[in-house]
Design a protein around this motif. Sequence first.
Motif, PDB file in Angstrom:
ATOM      1  N   ALA A   1       0.850  -1.340  -0.109  1.00 47.17           N
ATOM      2  CA  ALA A   1       0.093  -0.022  -0.017  1.00 47.17           C
ATOM      3  C   ALA A   1       0.923   1.190   0.136  1.00 47.17           C
ATOM      4  N   ALA A   2       1.828   1.072   0.693  1.00 47.56           N
ATOM      5  CA  ALA A   2       2.811   2.459   0.848  1.00 47.56           C
ATOM      6  C   ALA A   2       3.273   2.737  -0.716  1.00 47.56           C
ATOM      7  N   ALA A   3       3.955   1.549  -1.349  1.00 49.96           N
ATOM      8  CA  ALA A   3       4.566   1.613  -2.450  1.00 49.96           C
ATOM      9  C   ALA A   3       3.186   2.111  -3.489  1.00 49.96           C
ATOM     10  N   GLN A   4       2.346   1.822  -3.360  1.00 52.48           N
ATOM     11  CA  GLN A   4       1.392   2.292  -4.480  1.00 52.48           C
ATOM     12  C   GLN A   4       1.088   3.525  -4.061  1.00 52.48           C
ATOM     13  N   ALA A   5       0.931   4.151  -2.813  1.00 51.42           N
ATOM     14  CA  ALA A   5       0.788   5.410  -2.560  1.00 51.42           C
ATOM     15  C   ALA A   5       1.834   6.580  -3.138  1.00 51.42           C
ATOM     16  N   LEU A   6       3.115   5.859  -2.978  1.00 50.42           N
ATOM     17  CA  LEU A   6       4.220   6.556  -3.460  1.00 50.42           C
ATOM     18  C   LEU A   6       4.629   6.395  -4.890  1.00 50.42           C
ATOM     19  N   GLY A   7       4.060   5.706  -5.791  1.00 50.90           N
ATOM     20  CA  GLY A   7       4.237   5.350  -6.854  1.00 50.90           C
ATOM     21  C   GLY A   7       5.442   4.608  -7.156  1.00 50.90           C
ATOM     22  N   ILE A   8       5.907   3.867  -6.099  1.00 47.84           N
ATOM     23  CA  ILE A   8       7.186   2.803  -6.338  1.00 47.84           C
ATOM     24  C   ILE A   8       6.636   1.466  -6.563  1.00 47.84           C
ATOM     25  N   ALA A   9       7.655   0.800  -7.105  1.00 46.20           N
ATOM     26  CA  ALA A   9       7.536  -0.692  -7.289  1.00 46.20           C
ATOM     27  C   ALA A   9       7.718  -1.313  -6.043  1.00 46.20           C
ATOM     28  N   PRO A  10       6.651  -2.071  -5.662  1.00 44.85           N
ATOM     29  CA  PRO A  10       6.630  -2.924  -4.539  1.00 44.85           C
ATOM     30  C   PRO A  10       8.071  -3.697  -3.994  1.00 44.85           C
ATOM     31  N   ALA A  11       8.646  -4.186  -5.016  1.00 43.14           N
ATOM     32  CA  ALA A  11       9.903  -4.898  -4.917  1.00 43.14           C
ATOM     33  C   ALA A  11      10.820  -3.793  -4.307  1.00 43.14           C
ATOM     34  N   ARG A  12      10.614  -2.581  -4.451  1.00 42.42           N
ATOM     35  CA  ARG A  12      11.673  -1.702  -3.912  1.00 42.42           C
ATOM     36  C   ARG A  12      11.489  -1.094  -2.526  1.00 42.42           C
ATOM     37  N   VAL A  13      10.318  -1.294  -1.950  1.00 43.83           N
ATOM     38  CA  VAL A  13       9.893  -1.096  -0.669  1.00 43.83           C
ATOM     39  C   VAL A  13      10.048  -2.218   0.105  1.00 43.83           C
ATOM     40  N   PHE A  14      10.930  -2.029   1.357  1.00 44.97           N
ATOM     41  CA  PHE A  14      11.342  -3.153   2.051  1.00 44.97           C
ATOM     42  C   PHE A  14      10.729  -3.080   3.439  1.00 44.97           C
ATOM     43  N   LYS A  15      10.013  -4.058   3.918  1.00 48.04           N
ATOM     44  CA  LYS A  15       9.269  -4.181   5.110  1.00 48.04           C
ATOM     45  C   LYS A  15      10.322  -4.821   6.281  1.00 48.04           C
ATOM     46  N   THR A  16      10.093  -4.386   7.384  1.00 45.22           N
ATOM     47  CA  THR A  16      10.762  -4.803   8.659  1.00 45.22           C
ATOM     48  C   THR A  16      10.020  -5.644   9.447  1.00 45.22           C
ATOM     49  N   LEU A  17      10.704  -6.916   9.747  1.00 46.20           N
ATOM     50  CA  LEU A  17       9.830  -7.830  10.428  1.00 46.20           C
ATOM     51  C   LEU A  17      10.790  -8.384  11.596  1.00 46.20           C
ATOM     52  N   MET A  18      10.199  -8.605  12.728  1.00 49.15           N
ATOM     53  CA  MET A  18      10.922  -8.805  13.890  1.00 49.15           C
ATOM     54  C   MET A  18      10.490 -10.351  14.163  1.00 49.15           C
ATOM     55  N   ALA A  19      11.817 -11.071  14.469  1.00 51.44           N
ATOM     56  CA  ALA A  19      11.346 -12.575  14.725  1.00 51.44           C
ATOM     57  C   ALA A  19      12.501 -13.146  15.735  1.00 51.44           C
ATOM     58  N   TRP A  20      12.186 -14.423  15.936  1.00 53.07           N
ATOM     59  CA  TRP A  20      13.048 -14.864  16.990  1.00 53.07           C
ATOM     60  C   TRP A  20      13.506 -16.259  16.212  1.00 53.07           C
ATOM     61  N   VAL A  21      14.966 -16.329  16.397  1.00 55.34           N
ATOM     62  CA  VAL A  21      15.516 -17.656  15.794  1.00 55.34           C
ATOM     63  C   VAL A  21      16.134 -18.231  17.137  1.00 55.34           C
ATOM     64  N   ASP A  22      15.729 -19.608  17.496  1.00 57.41           N
ATOM     65  CA  ASP A  22      16.293 -20.293  18.733  1.00 57.41           C
ATOM     66  C   ASP A  22      16.465 -19.291  19.768  1.00 57.41           C
TER      67      ASP A  22
END
Length: 157
Positions: free
Chosen positions: A35-56
């Motif tokens: 949605a942010a990519a569409q709002a800014l007219g940028i290809a979604p592949a260039r907008v990166f999301k930050t995800l928080m995770a646990w690994v072990d």
Amino acid sequence: MAKGTRATAALDRAGIAHGLHAYDYAAEVDSKGVAAAQALGIAPARVFKTLMAWVDKQPLIAVIPSDQRLSLKKLAAQCGGKHAQMMDVPEAEKRSGYKVGGISPFAQQRPATVLFASAAQDHERIWINAGQRGLLLDIAPADALRFLQARCADLCE
């Protein structure tokens, strides 16, 4: 022009060039990055999301294109772990110091290891959350990787 955040202030102090891009944040959409990519007219592949995770039981930050899905199996393997799971919202907000929908990998309250999807290297500049809902920053991937002491890896399904 949009005002800065803790993330942009940290980049400014480090002398790292970046731009700020405000957009109308839509909380009700499934894919906020797309949605942010569409709002800014940028290809979604260039907008990166930050995800928080646990690994072990170790916190990890995964930064992937907004139009892709994180593979928890690949994430665990890239970290030499056995099990990965997404961090719950309250914990992600507490650790990062940002609200979900506005989490930036830059200047988190409690820093953690950061991995970028390999696709980041395909672009001259990428857009990443700047630390508040409705605000992205654009940055050269090499600058983001160097600042965060991050590496690229195969993270997506």
